[in-house]
Design an enzyme around this catalytic site. Structure first.
Site, PDB file in Angstrom:
ATOM      1  N   CYS A 133      -3.663 -19.893   2.434  1.00 46.85           N
ATOM      2  CA  CYS A 133      -2.502 -20.525   1.805  1.00 46.85           C
ATOM      3  C   CYS A 133      -2.131 -19.817   0.504  1.00 46.85           C
ATOM      4  CB  CYS A 133      -2.803 -21.996   1.534  1.00 46.85           C
ATOM      5  SG  CYS A 133      -1.499 -22.869   0.649  1.00 46.85           S
ATOM      6  N   CYS A 136      -1.192 -22.231  -2.371  1.00 44.37           N
ATOM      7  CA  CYS A 136      -2.345 -22.860  -3.021  1.00 44.37           C
ATOM      8  C   CYS A 136      -3.100 -21.887  -3.924  1.00 44.37           C
ATOM      9  CB  CYS A 136      -3.308 -23.405  -1.970  1.00 44.37           C
ATOM     10  SG  CYS A 136      -2.551 -24.347  -0.648  1.00 44.37           S
ATOM     11  N   ASP A 137      -3.350 -20.684  -3.418  1.00 38.09           N
ATOM     12  CA  ASP A 137      -4.295 -19.780  -4.072  1.00 38.09           C
ATOM     13  C   ASP A 137      -3.698 -18.494  -4.628  1.00 38.09           C
ATOM     14  OD1 ASP A 137      -6.371 -21.562  -3.390  1.00 38.09           O
ATOM     15  OD2 ASP A 137      -6.508 -20.679  -1.390  1.00 38.09           O
TER      16      ASP A 137
END
Length: 313
Positions: A133, A136-137
């Site tokens: 992701c 997200c990261d």
């Protein structure tokens, strides 16, 4: 009436589940939506092909759907993980980690999960350089070298997103051309992303964190070490249909739930919608299937448009 009884329970809080909730709640069904997360759609950094929005993030779009469903009266429990289903008889049972609920009909909209490479180091370095992701990261890799594995729209979009954050982006794809839409392919090429065609990741290596990937070129037969700080894996999705299958819902050879044009499964009162059915896996498709499932759930529960209540307690 039991407070844990609902006309309709929807399992999944992505576009299919939320679209179903908007329609079912608006039609007057007591509706409960259960799920662990907002699904893969919420991870999309930018969406340009959903009608009505020139550009919108996946998270923003799904949150708008969630707000609309709640406005019409749908009850949404997020996160709440479903751990067991009993689909026998007219009244169905849904067990979660928190409680047990009863209902007259169920819509399974559990979507898909990220497919893994299944190579050495992938599990070991998950959360330490291996990610599925970028939303997200990605920000953790600002100014660093990263690789994206895959060749579809999701991989191309991830590579473009990371190009604005990192010093160097490699896109590793096992075929000779990207599967992404033409407009995304052009953007990736023009962006300066380094594309490694005919290449496969054979291993992910490092000490405490990812340091390198082993890349095999299928055309030349050569194997090289690529020094990077992070690997983002976008090689497709697998349906989250395990609980449904265990409860007796039929799935195909790939694990996708089998439905007819009314989104009905093989079990009366049980419907499925969205990516878990294996149709064209797009948000627009999921929305349409969710609506279809909700309308047919209503007709089933009420015994037609002018029925009062066919299934209930």
């Amino acid at each position: 009436m039991d407070e844990n009884y609902y006309d309709l329970i929807i399992i999944g809080v992505g576009p299919a589940g939320l679209s179903a909730a908007i329609y079912s709640a608006r039609m007057g069904l007591k509706t409960l939506v259960l799920g662990e997360s907002l699904g893969l759609a919420a991870e999309a950094t930018i969406i340009e092909n959903y009608p009505g929005f020139r550009r919108i993030s996946g998270l923003e779009l799904v949150e708008k759907m969630r707000e609309q469903a709640e406005e019409f009266g749908a009850v949404i429990h997020l996160p709440e993980t479903v751990i067991d289903l009993d689909l026998k008889g007219k009244i169905k049972s849904v067990k979660t980690e928190a409680s047990t609920y009863k209902c007259g009909a169920i819509i399974i909209a559990t979507g898909c999960t990220h497919r893994k490479l299944n190579v050495p180091g992938e599990e070991e370095f998950k959360g330490r350089g291996v990610s599925y992701c970028v939303t997200c990261d990605g920000p953790f890799f600002k100014g660093k070298k990263v690789a994206v594995v895959g060749g579809g729209n999701a991989a191309a979009t991830a590579a473009l997103y990371l190009k604005d954050l990192t010093s160097n982006v490699f896109l590793i794809h096992r075929r000779e051309d990207l599967r992404a839409d033409e407009i995304l392919k052009r953007r990736v090429i023009d962006s300066g992303v380094s594309i490694l065609f005919n290449s496969e990741v054979k291993a992910i290596v490092g000490r405490n964190f990812v340091e390198k990937v082993v890349v095999f070129n299928k055309k030349t037969g050569e194997e090289n070490l690529l020094e990077i700080d992070g690997v983002f894996i976008y090689v497709g999705e697998e349906p989250q249909s395990g609980l449904a299958k265990k409860a007796g819902v039929l799935v195909d050879d790939e694990g996708f739930i089998i439905v007819n044009r009314r989104q009905e499964t093989n079990i009366e009162g049980v419907y499925a919608a969205g990516d878990v059915t294996g149709n064209v896996r797009q948000i627009g498709t999921a929305v349409g299937e969710g609506i279809t499932a909700a309308v047919n759930s209503y007709l089933y529960l009420r015994g037609g448009w002018y029925g009062k209540e066919k299934v209930g307690v």
